[in-house]
Scaffold this active site. Sequence first.
Site, PDB file in Angstrom:
ATOM      1  CD  GLU A   1      -3.019  -1.111   2.223  1.00 35.33           C
ATOM      2  OE1 GLU A   1      -3.030  -0.156   3.007  1.00 35.33           O
ATOM      3  OE2 GLU A   1      -3.883  -2.004   2.220  1.00 35.33           O
TER       4      GLU A   1
ATOM      5  CD  GLU B   1      -3.291  -5.714   4.058  1.00 37.79           C
ATOM      6  OE1 GLU B   1      -4.156  -4.904   4.469  1.00 37.79           O
ATOM      7  OE2 GLU B   1      -2.075  -5.513   4.119  1.00 37.79           O
TER       8      GLU B   1
END
Length: 487
Positions: free
Chosen positions: A178, A389
């Site tokens: 991320e 995720e």
Amino acid sequence: MTSARPESAPADTSVRAFPAGFLWGAATAAYQIEGAVDVDGRTPSIWDTFSRTPGRTDGGDTGDRATEHYHRYRQDVRLMSELGLGAYRFSVSWPRVQPTGRGPAVERGLDFYRRLVDELLEHGIEPAVTLYHWDLPQELEDAGGWPARSTAERFADYATLVADALGDRVNLWTTLNEPWCSAFLGYGSGVHAPGRADWAAALRAAHHLNLGHGLAVEALRTALPREARIAVSLNLHEVRPLTDSATDREAARRVDAVGNRVFTGPMLNGGYPEDLLADTGHLVDWPALVHDGDLATIARPIDLLGVNYYTPAVASALPDGKAPDSAAASDAGHGDGAQSPFAGCADVLFHHAPGRRTAMGWPIDPTGLSDLLLRLHREHPGLPLMVTENGAAFDDRPTPEGAVHDPQRIDYLRGHLDAVRRAIAAGADVRGYFLWSLMDNFEWAYGYGKRFGLYYVDYATQARTAKDSARWYAEVIRRGALPDPCV
Ligand code: FCB
């Protein structure tokens, strides 16, 4: 908890089944679980500094102790084995391996990951290494952090150290987790470490994260065996306009540019999108920032794209005459009163879709995940995808008997796994799913109050207890299919 290994389960060939070979995993990150922040040569990362700064995290929580995984990893691998996990995604702590962010590795730090990987392999669990899950060595932040170009170069050196140590037994590698959060929450809104609120710095950080990724891909290709697979994990925003008006669609386009295409553009399409350069040209001098050769480096081919998804975003244009303020950011759950992390988008409002929410306040909408996977499939055909995720926080509490019933999490997981299955049925090449998270842990600025785990952690005793969702997920893995009828 007991469960059979996946191999022992009869293959489920129903429509609820996932493809053969689908990788079932769970994920964690070093600073969120390891603790042991000052042992074996580890030095502070930006998250140690940030969380120890008063007012930065809920309750002043830090990762000092976390779930003591550094000392309890054997027990934790047993929990993974009970789930029947095919793979475990964890991150390596940069300041544990290379404390100053420069120079040779500290072998004691690397030894921890060697032991962990050996333990995983002994239990038949594939290790999936993430090189960077936000814990920049503080010394590198002091030298400029991600807004400084040299950090990208340091990251590639660090990638080589880890690859040299673990490359003989780890096949699945992720460069960055991320990078949007690192750049825009870390330097744009400042709700994450290092806590700077400066859009220009955030955009510079984004470019250097992209460059660091590309340089790390090159370094990994050199250091790793040919069969190693290299990925990056992006939290792409599934952004929807509030209405079909031209102004709301324009707001969503701008968020898509600075939330998604600032990474997918250079990594997957070879360049920054024109509209992003136009939207943010007043904040940063792109031609000076992007050096000759950078775009070719960033676009080095990857083998898999990791997708992290929790909730969709809904954006609208600020009505005429209303002054931009920090409400735009806080409405979207990016931090009360903070500047919007979306550089240059102070006049974009964020909304929560109606309906059920998790304990994070995030709306529950699995269609966001299937839409996102299908968009990636359309725009980048031939690039395999992996959900790296997905999961949910709820206010879990043990019963007096010690059980943890979390039907809402099971519901969330069922819906999102069904969304993955539907995307696969519609053509998306999704190779696996990593549930966030194996166990409750330090949820960044929210501290320990938000519980995402399949295992409940009693932070006073460090006891781990399987929640109902752990048994449910073990059954999904065992069958390779969703156990309950899905509409
Ligand atoms: C993601 C992070 C992960 C965790 C989840 C809830 O953005 O990558 O570490 O905090 O959110």
